[in-house]
Motif scaffolding. Sequence first.
Motif, PDB file in Angstrom:
ATOM      1  N   ARG A 115      -8.370 -24.072 -17.954  1.00  0.00           N
ATOM      2  CA  ARG A 115      -7.385 -23.680 -18.974  1.00  0.00           C
ATOM      3  C   ARG A 115      -7.711 -24.433 -20.261  1.00  0.00           C
ATOM      4  O   ARG A 115      -8.047 -25.622 -20.202  1.00  0.00           O
ATOM      5  N   HIS A 149      -6.914 -29.249 -15.203  1.00  0.00           N
ATOM      6  CA  HIS A 149      -7.341 -27.859 -15.477  1.00  0.00           C
ATOM      7  C   HIS A 149      -8.151 -27.766 -16.782  1.00  0.00           C
ATOM      8  O   HIS A 149      -9.207 -27.119 -16.787  1.00  0.00           O
ATOM      9  N   ASP A 156      -6.372 -23.433  -8.981  1.00  0.00           N
ATOM     10  CA  ASP A 156      -5.279 -22.943  -8.158  1.00  0.00           C
ATOM     11  C   ASP A 156      -5.833 -21.749  -7.393  1.00  0.00           C
ATOM     12  O   ASP A 156      -6.431 -20.844  -7.997  1.00  0.00           O
ATOM     13  N   GLU A 185       1.985 -28.771  -3.920  1.00  0.00           N
ATOM     14  CA  GLU A 185       1.241 -27.603  -4.437  1.00  0.00           C
ATOM     15  C   GLU A 185       0.162 -27.209  -3.430  1.00  0.00           C
ATOM     16  O   GLU A 185      -0.940 -27.736  -3.465  1.00  0.00           O
ATOM     17  N   TRP A 187      -1.590 -24.769  -3.374  1.00  0.00           N
ATOM     18  CA  TRP A 187      -2.625 -23.941  -4.008  1.00  0.00           C
ATOM     19  C   TRP A 187      -3.605 -24.729  -4.896  1.00  0.00           C
ATOM     20  O   TRP A 187      -4.606 -24.193  -5.336  1.00  0.00           O
TER      21      TRP A 187
END
Length: 221
Positions: A115, A149, A156, A185, A187
Amino acid sequence: MSKERILIGLGIIGYIGAVFFVISLARVSPAQEPAKYVPAPPTKLLCFNSKTEELRESDSNLGCTTEEASLGGAPIEHGDVRPNGLNPTFAIRFQAAQAAAKKLGYRLQITSGFRSQNLQARLFADAVKKYGSEEEASKWVLPRDISHHPWGTAIDVNYPGDKVAVKWLEENGSTFGICRVYENEWWHFEPVIAPGGTCPKMAANALSSLESSPTGAEDLN
Ligand SMILES: [Zn+2]
């Protein structure tokens, strides 16, 4: 004794001294053993061919072929410069895990990988609105300077879909150097070990992982 004789005498002594010095050097040099070449002991290396989806074991001295990419032999750290995509070695690790999962009938997809810092900042701002405070939000989404990220070292997987396939990755990811890192989390995965290593104990959430790292906790303020 005349001055000249003394000088000649000193000259001869000096000359003889120099000759003996050179001879002694010549005698010492051959006696010194040339440094022996000792190759580094090989360490295990995994090579992945993305065309054939074959994973092969090699070692650090032999390396991988030009058709293959190495899964690397160490935890993947952040570089000095912000990347503009997923860390390439991490991407290979995931492809290798994805191919192995596919053979067993599990489907793994990255639903959010790299990201930009701007996107991460927007996601964090949205989370602050949703959870009511920066602290609560940070248990789920980290600020842009801290999240992994934007460093290309977090993915993820299958979120919010197939949990069963992701459980396979949680249990087998260490073979490829990929670990689930947060208890809250299921993921979120990171390349925090060398392939074949042991994944560290999970942190309760992203915020608690920062609290154990003093610099991270400061950054959050
Ligand atoms: Zn994540």
